[in-house]
Design a protein around this motif. Structure first.
Motif, PDB file in Angstrom:
ATOM      1  N   SER A 310       0.846  -1.125  -0.038  1.00 45.47           N
ATOM      2  CA  SER A 310      -0.085  -0.034  -0.140  1.00 45.47           C
ATOM      3  C   SER A 310       0.883   1.130   0.148  1.00 45.47           C
ATOM      4  CB  SER A 310      -0.748  -0.064   1.129  1.00 45.47           C
ATOM      5  OG  SER A 310      -1.638   1.077   1.245  1.00 45.47           O
ATOM      6  N   GLY A 313      -0.889   8.008  -1.900  1.00 46.62           N
ATOM      7  CA  GLY A 313      -0.718   8.504  -3.355  1.00 46.62           C
ATOM      8  C   GLY A 313      -0.194   9.979  -3.440  1.00 46.62           C
ATOM      9  N   ASP A 344     -10.455   1.206   1.519  1.00 46.44           N
ATOM     10  CA  ASP A 344     -10.170   2.509   1.012  1.00 46.44           C
ATOM     11  C   ASP A 344     -10.836   3.717   1.524  1.00 46.44           C
ATOM     12  OD1 ASP A 344      -9.547   4.898  -0.494  1.00 46.44           O
ATOM     13  OD2 ASP A 344     -10.308   4.171  -2.277  1.00 46.44           O
ATOM     14  N   GLY A 530      -7.334   3.065  -6.411  1.00 45.88           N
ATOM     15  CA  GLY A 530      -5.800   3.525  -6.852  1.00 45.88           C
ATOM     16  C   GLY A 530      -5.285   2.854  -8.315  1.00 45.88           C
ATOM     17  N   ILE A 531      -5.678   1.414  -8.157  1.00 44.95           N
ATOM     18  CA  ILE A 531      -5.487   0.469  -9.217  1.00 44.95           C
ATOM     19  C   ILE A 531      -6.347   0.454 -10.130  1.00 44.95           C
ATOM     20  CG2 ILE A 531      -4.653  -1.963  -9.705  1.00 44.95           C
ATOM     21  CD1 ILE A 531      -2.712  -0.269  -8.162  1.00 44.95           C
ATOM     22  N   LEU A 588       4.084   0.365  -7.296  1.00 43.87           N
ATOM     23  CA  LEU A 588       2.905   1.293  -6.842  1.00 43.87           C
ATOM     24  C   LEU A 588       3.180   2.822  -6.984  1.00 43.87           C
ATOM     25  CD1 LEU A 588       1.343  -0.313  -3.753  1.00 43.87           C
ATOM     26  CD2 LEU A 588       0.609  -0.507  -6.090  1.00 43.87           C
ATOM     27  N   ASN A 595      -4.302  10.193 -12.233  1.00 42.99           N
ATOM     28  CA  ASN A 595      -4.558   9.058 -11.309  1.00 42.99           C
ATOM     29  C   ASN A 595      -3.411   9.045 -10.115  1.00 42.99           C
ATOM     30  OD1 ASN A 595      -6.803   7.902 -12.655  1.00 42.99           O
ATOM     31  ND2 ASN A 595      -5.440   7.489 -14.065  1.00 42.99           N
ATOM     32  N   ARG A 599      -2.972   3.909  -3.341  1.00 43.53           N
ATOM     33  CA  ARG A 599      -2.909   2.536  -4.052  1.00 43.53           C
ATOM     34  C   ARG A 599      -2.625   1.482  -3.210  1.00 43.53           C
ATOM     35  NH1 ARG A 599       0.913   5.321  -8.990  1.00 43.53           N
ATOM     36  NH2 ARG A 599      -0.879   6.348  -9.944  1.00 43.53           N
TER      37      ARG A 599
END
Length: 608
Positions: A310, A313, A344, A530-531, A588, A595, A599
């Motif tokens: 993880s 971002g 999330d 995020g993916i 990641l 975007n 993630r």
């Protein structure tokens, strides 16, 4: 003092008698003396000041004259230059001189100064000494030409000046051309090359005819002039110089930084009581069938790897906000159940990072407590009845519905676990005098177990909110079983959350549960938005099996070269599960325009 004669009129008296009369008044004499002295003193002072002012003015004028002479010293024209001037004035066929133009030319000395070649404003003894970015080249005049060198210099600089050098971007292929053909006649450009600094930034220089092409993929941002350094190849070196000076002409040159370089990575200054890490990565091997020792040999264990990572971002790091995503996984060796969860936290919710953490940990702890050994036996007996029906569905390319297995008791266990997660969040909000919506979070979780006597896996999954979960290559087929549907909400950018009251009733929870069988699988994936946002840009894409397989093959399974920071090779058996998790975390940080959310990805990889 003489007495004044009587009987004689005063105007007929001699002068010395009248003077004698005047001096009889002493006060008058004193006043006249003082007045005379003051007049004389003022005259002396005025004379001194005038003399001093005149001397200073003369000195200043002398200094100005000297400076003017220094600035206006002109080269004495040679006889050849005089002839050139005369030819310029007399050759009226080529350049007729009108009275107006003659007036513009001025004196003969002025004309000599105009036609005499002037040195460039900016010269360098050698292009190697040039600081910054530079392109050097020489030019060759093909035929004998009587025109002065300044003519060709002006033609070259005119072409450079007329060229619009476009702005570029770091990492993006770049090209522009300077075309010398239109203005330069009988001239060839030779020996082009970038200086060391320019070359190190990823640029190359080539010539095609008289077209200079500058190409490359910029490695660094630039906001400095690009200097064009050039000279006549036949220009002889002057005494005391290693090389004849190059003419230098600078042009604005801009290479914009890559957008990713503009993002800041600021530390979190205030966690408001809920501190977490900016990233997390864990890997673990699980023997779902233990090794069994026989009389003559040992049956090896059957294993899976759970690999998760993880990453905070960029949109969070840029403003110093904490990571709101979370993952968690456990294995109960006694019962054989595996538990995984990703969540999330909503970016708009103040304490969502705590909400995602409570959701993941609470749902797993509750499931682990209730999926006991006794329940396993009951479930196994029911599965023995349901498995043939499930296989029939599989042969017809249809996964089984929830009604194909007796799920009432199992459904209750999952319902209680989801409700427990909701209540844990609600109680935490009460402690902080906050609202449950301040802890909004999605949740994707699963419990799965391999039943050795039935030779199959049983997977129970729950999915609320965006993100995605899927089983890849189940039953050795090029198939993907998506474990739910994403929730887009009523409006764009919205989604559903575990912490919404309408999502916590029995009917809503059971609608989101999935019960699945498979004899084998290659991997299971659980990811946050995020993916899915960069790789599955729509809800229909999340349901597309080919999208999942493409993402899995190109980005996760075998590694790839197109990503600057590489891709994790999940099937590289030379790496430990933790090393694979660390590689997954590094990946990641990939770049995807627009975007930049947190993630999180969790992979369950079957090693058999």
């Amino acid at each position: 003092m003489l007495p004044t004669p009587s009987g004689i009129p005063a105007d007929q008296l001699p002068f010395y008698y009248r003077l004698n009369e005047l001096t009889q008044n002493n006060e008058t004499i004193i006043i006249l003396s003082i007045l005379a002295f003051v007049i004389i003193l003022v005259s002396i002072i005025a004379t001194f000041l005038l003399t001093r002012w005149h001397y200073k003015s003369k000195t200043d004028m002398t200094e100005i004259t000297r400076n003017e002479k220094k600035q206006t010293v002109r080269k004495i024209p040679s006889s050849a230059e005089m002839k050139k001037v005369e030819s310029t004035r007399l050759d009226t066929d080529k350049d007729p001189i009108t009275p107006f133009k003659a007036a513009e030319l001025g004196t003969l000395e002025d004309v000599v100064e105009k036609v005499t070649p002037q040195p460039p404003v900016d010269t360098q003894e050698s292009p190697k000494k040039e600081v910054g970015l530079a392109v050097t080249f020489q030019y060759r005049i093909q035929e004998k030409d009587d025109r002065p060198e300044s003519y060709f210099t002006k033609q070259i600089t005119a072409r450079i000046d007329a060229t619009n050098i476009p702005a570029g971007s770091v990492g993006v292929p770049y090209e522009f051309i300077v075309d010398f053909t239109p203005l330069v006649e009988d001239l060839i450009i030779i020996d082009p090359k970038p200086n060391e600094d320019f070359g190190n930034r990823g640029f190359a220089v080539t010539f095609e005819g008289n077209k200079m092409k500058i190409t490359g993929t910029p490695r660094d941002s630039v906001d400095d002039p690009l200097r064009f350094c050039f000279k006549n190849e036949n220009k002889k070196t002057k005494a005391g110089q290693d090389e004849y000076p190059y003419n230098t002409y600078p042009k604005p040159f801009i290479i914009n930084p890559h957008p990713r370089d503009l993002w800041q990575n600021l530390p979190v200054t205030d966690y408001e009581g809920y501190q977490n890490k900016d990233f997390d990565a864990k890997g673990q091997t699980v023997d779902y069938v233990p090794a069994q020792k026989g009389f003559l040999s040992t049956t090896p264990a059957k294993s899976i790897e759970v690999i998760a990572a993880s990453q905070r971002g960029r949109s969070h790091a840029h403003v110093g906000k904490p990571r709101d995503d979370c993952f968690h996984f456990e294995f109960d060796k006694e019962t054989g159940w595996n538990f995984v969860a990703v969540a999330d936290g909503a970016g708009s919710a103040k304490y969502s990072r705590k909400g995602s953490e409570l959701a993941c940990h609470t749902v797993i702890s509750n499931l682990r407590a209730n999926l006991s050994t006794e329940f396993n036996q009951t479930l196994q007996n029911r599965m023995a009845i349901s498995l043939p029906r499930w296989k029939d569905h599989f042969e017809n390319s249809m996964p089984p519905d929830n009604g194909d297995i007796e799920t009432s008791e199992l459904g209750n266990i999952f319902h209680n676990a989801i409700y427990a997660a909701y209540m844990a969040i609600h109680e935490e909000s009460q402690k902080r005098n906050a609202e449950t919506k301040d802890y909004h979070t999605t949740l994707l979780c699963a419990a799965f177990k391999y039943f050795e006597n039935l030779k199959c896996w049983f997977i129970i999954s729950y999915w609320v909110g965006d993100g995605g979960a899927a089983i890849l290559r189940w039953n050795n087929k090029e198939r993907v079983l998506v474990l739910g549907e994403p929730d887009g909400g009523e409006f764009a950018g919205q989604t559903k959350f575990l912490t919404m009251k309408e999502e916590i009733n029995a009917e809503a929870i059971r609608k989101r549960l999935r019960f699945s069988f498979c004899e084998s699988f290659e991997s299971m994936l659980f990811v946050t938005d995020g993916i899915t946002d960069p790789f599955f840009p729509s809800e229909s894409a999340v349901a597309d099996e080919s999208r999942w397989l493409d993402f899995y093959e190109r980005k996760l399974k075998n590694g790839c070269e197109e990503e600057p920071n590489g891709c994790p090779a999940l099937f590289d058996e030379t790496k430990s599960p933790q090393e694979k998790a660390d590689a997954l975390l590094q990946w990641l940080d990939f770049w995807s325009k627009g975007n930049h959310d947190d993630r999180t990805i969790l992979v369950v990889k079957n090693k058999d």
